[in-house]
Design an enzyme around this catalytic site. Structure first.
Site, PDB file in Angstrom:
ATOM      1  N   LYS A  14       0.856  -1.206   0.000  1.00  0.00           N
ATOM      2  CA  LYS A  14       0.000   0.000   0.000  1.00  0.00           C
ATOM      3  C   LYS A  14       0.880   1.240   0.000  1.00  0.00           C
ATOM      4  O   LYS A  14       1.899   1.284   0.717  1.00  0.00           O
ATOM      5  CB  LYS A  14      -0.899  -0.041   1.238  1.00  0.00           C
ATOM      6  CG  LYS A  14      -1.938   1.061   1.294  1.00  0.00           C
ATOM      7  CD  LYS A  14      -2.842   0.871   2.524  1.00  0.00           C
ATOM      8  CE  LYS A  14      -3.929   1.922   2.622  1.00  0.00           C
ATOM      9  NZ  LYS A  14      -4.803   1.715   3.797  1.00  0.00           N
TER      10      LYS A  14
ATOM     11  N   SER B 266      -9.711   1.785   2.840  1.00  0.00           N
ATOM     12  CA  SER B 266      -8.838   2.522   1.956  1.00  0.00           C
ATOM     13  C   SER B 266      -7.823   1.657   1.199  1.00  0.00           C
ATOM     14  O   SER B 266      -7.240   2.132   0.220  1.00  0.00           O
ATOM     15  CB  SER B 266      -8.090   3.582   2.761  1.00  0.00           C
ATOM     16  OG  SER B 266      -7.260   2.977   3.720  1.00  0.00           O
TER      17      SER B 266
ATOM     18  N   SER C 163      -9.817  -0.659   7.048  1.00  0.00           N
ATOM     19  CA  SER C 163      -9.265  -0.561   5.687  1.00  0.00           C
ATOM     20  C   SER C 163      -8.541  -1.782   5.148  1.00  0.00           C
ATOM     21  O   SER C 163      -8.185  -1.803   3.974  1.00  0.00           O
ATOM     22  CB  SER C 163      -8.317   0.620   5.600  1.00  0.00           C
ATOM     23  OG  SER C 163      -9.061   1.781   5.422  1.00  0.00           O
TER      24      SER C 163
HETATM   25  N1  GLN Z   1     -13.018   3.931   6.208  1.00  0.00           N
HETATM   26  C1  GLN Z   1     -12.483   4.391   7.453  1.00  0.00           C
HETATM   27  C2  GLN Z   1     -12.142   5.855   7.347  1.00  0.00           C
HETATM   28  O1  GLN Z   1     -12.500   6.440   6.383  1.00  0.00           O
HETATM   29  C3  GLN Z   1     -11.289   3.572   7.843  1.00  0.00           C
HETATM   30  C4  GLN Z   1     -10.088   3.927   7.065  1.00  0.00           C
HETATM   31  C5  GLN Z   1      -8.910   3.090   7.448  1.00  0.00           C
HETATM   32  O2  GLN Z   1      -9.032   2.057   8.088  1.00  0.00           O
HETATM   33  N2  GLN Z   1      -7.746   3.582   7.061  1.00  0.00           N
HETATM   34  O3  GLN Z   1     -11.552   6.423   8.194  1.00  0.00           O
END
Ligand code: GLN
Length: 482
Positions: free
Chosen positions: A79, A154, A178
């Site tokens: 990532k 994400s 994410s």
């Molecule tokens: N979808 C969640 C957010 O927008 C989690 C994101 C993540 O785990 N990096 O914060």
């Protein structure tokens, strides 16, 4: 082509028996991404040239039987918020579009010791803020099961990369889901380890008390292999813990809790059915199953959207036009910073910085941030009480299957709801895994989440692997199977 569907252990066996070699696998991987990138846009950079030498060195080690282990010569995608020395780390932000990392994240140093190879860096929501990978400044990623749909986020690029067989497994980061949510949307295994068991050194910080690196893979065993390579104490991360694993019962004598609040309104019938399917399997195997209630789970999105933005507003203060990346000139240093941040950050990141700064400001701190911290502590206590009666907790991973690209971009609150089931594990620091269970009526993957006590990661993996075998889910999206 079959090679791309194999597990890490199977590939390692083929390398050892000289039926194939790492450089052959590597070129198959790149043939695949050459055909998949236009449709999916899973990667922000591909390392075809730079890592080929590493693959050839792996070939040599296997030919002399000097290979170092299971990950030797295995291509992983990373990532793009995890630093690899001398490669770009953009976090999918204009702010860092030209930033080249001068150092390796600890997870990368550890994978280097295993002689892992990297396929490239994967797309994400800007600074890991989002649930669909649509918040990337460099364009969205699409779901390999159906390109009208999002891959989740994400870590959507990492999930799309593994699902389309453009890498064997991938690293993601999980602050509120994410890793698990994109894994579930793409029919994969996603594992968020116990907070502190994998070093965060070299992961670009979003919300430091919640962030955790972990694997996205085709199988639980692949996740275990990657996890065991990247975990362990690191003096460079002040929140790193000593990885002394606690064992949980695994066979029949384990007690399984079904989280009542995650089987109610807001969860689709199809997602609930997947949990019921798992319950039936466990009942047949003689496990003790009971419904449990964690009332504060209902507040987890509110708690998270105070704590995560508050921490993000502090962490992202470093992007000031002086220290890293983008700089837009202005007449004064203040104007330079203002212009840099206005141009460098996208809307969602700005929204969170504003929310977080507000929640931390004098006069509001106690009412918002302080209250969220107290509620978080109570939620941790609720989990501790439940874990006196239960070993594993089961819920859907996501309230619904993947949604269509563009469907939720104008409605941040609806987008935030897609993390309802995953956020509690981050707030409580628990290990949590998503495993794929089946397909929805739209032919999109669904998954269940299993959580357990901190530091029981290995037992959680064993338990999940047992379920994975019973479920027999075929993780290959049509069109990417050959
Ligand atoms: N979808 C969640 C957010 O927008 C989690 C994101 C993540 O785990 N990096 O914060």
């Amino acid at each position: 082509m079959e090679l791309l569907n194999l597990s890490i252990r199977e590939l390692n066996k083929l390398f050892i028996t000289k039926k194939t070699k790492p450089s052959e696998l590597y070129s198959e991987i790149f043939n695949r991404s050459a055909s998949s990138e236009a449709a999916l846009h899973a990667h922000l950079s591909l390392f075809e040239e730079t890592n080929l030498d590493k693959a050839k060195k792996s070939d040599e080690r296997f030919s002399k039987s000097e290979n170092v282990g299971l990950l030797d010569g295995i291509p992983l995608a990373i990532k793009d918020n995890i630093n690899i020395k001398d490669e770009k780390t953009t976090c999918s932000s204009k702010m860092l579009s030209n930033f080249v990392s001068p150092y390796n994240a600890t997870v990368i140093s550890k994978l280097d010791t295993e002689q892992t190879i990297y396929t490239g860096k994967t797309n994400l929501d800007e600074f890991a803020m989002g649930s669909s990978t649509e918040n990337s400044a460099f364009g969205l990623t699409r779901n390999p099961w159906n390109t009208d749909y999002v891959p989740g986020g994400s870590s959507g690029g990492s999930a799309a990369s593994v699902a389309s067989r453009s890498s064997i497994a991938a690293l993601g980061s999980d602050t509120g889901g994410s890793i698990r949510q994109p894994a579930s949307f793409c029919g994969l295994v996603g594992f968020k380890p116990t907070y502190g068991s994998v070093s965060r050194y070299g992961l670009v910080a979003f919300a430091s008390s919640l962030d955790q690196i972990g694997p996205i893979s085709k199988s639980v065993d692949d996740a275990r292999i990657v996890y065991s390579a990247i975990s362990g104490h690191d003096s460079l991360d002040s929140t790193s813990i000593n990885d002394e694993q606690i064992e949980l019962p695994f066979e029949k004598n384990a007690t399984i809790g079904i989280v009542k609040e995650l089987m109610e309104d807001g969860i689709s019938e199809e997602s609930k059915k997947e949990v019921e399917k798992v319950i039936d399997i466990l009942k047949q195997k003689g496990y003790n199953i009971k419904e449990v209630s964690l009332p504060l789970i209902k507040l987890s999105i509110s708690i998270y959207y105070l704590i995560a933005p508050a921490e993000c507003s502090a962490n992202l203060a470093r992007f000031d036009g002086v220290r890293y990346g983008l700089r837009v000139d202005g007449k004064t240093s203040y104007e330079m910073m203002e212009k840099t941040r206005a141009e460098g950050f996208g809307d969602e990141v700005k929204r969170r910085i504003l929310l977080g700064t507000y929640a931390l400001s004098a006069g509001y701190y106690d009412e918002y941030y302080g209250k969220a911290l107290r509620a978080r502590k109570k939620m941790v206590d609720e989990f501790s009480t439940i874990f006196k009666e239960c070993d594993y907790l089961i819920s859907p991973t996501t309230p619904t299957e993947a949604f269509k690209a563009g469907e939720k971009t104008n409605n941040p609150l609806e987008m935030y709801m897609s993390d309802l089931c995953t956020i509690p594990a981050n707030l409580a620091g628990l290990p949590a895994i998503s495993i794929p269970t089946g397909l929805s009526s739209n032919n999109l993957p669904l998954g269940v989440q299993i959580m357990s006590k901190p530091l029981t990661d290995n037992s959680l993996l064993d338990f999940s692997e047992m379920l994975e075998k019973e479920l027999e889910f075929n993780s290959t999206p049509e069109g990417w199977s050959k």
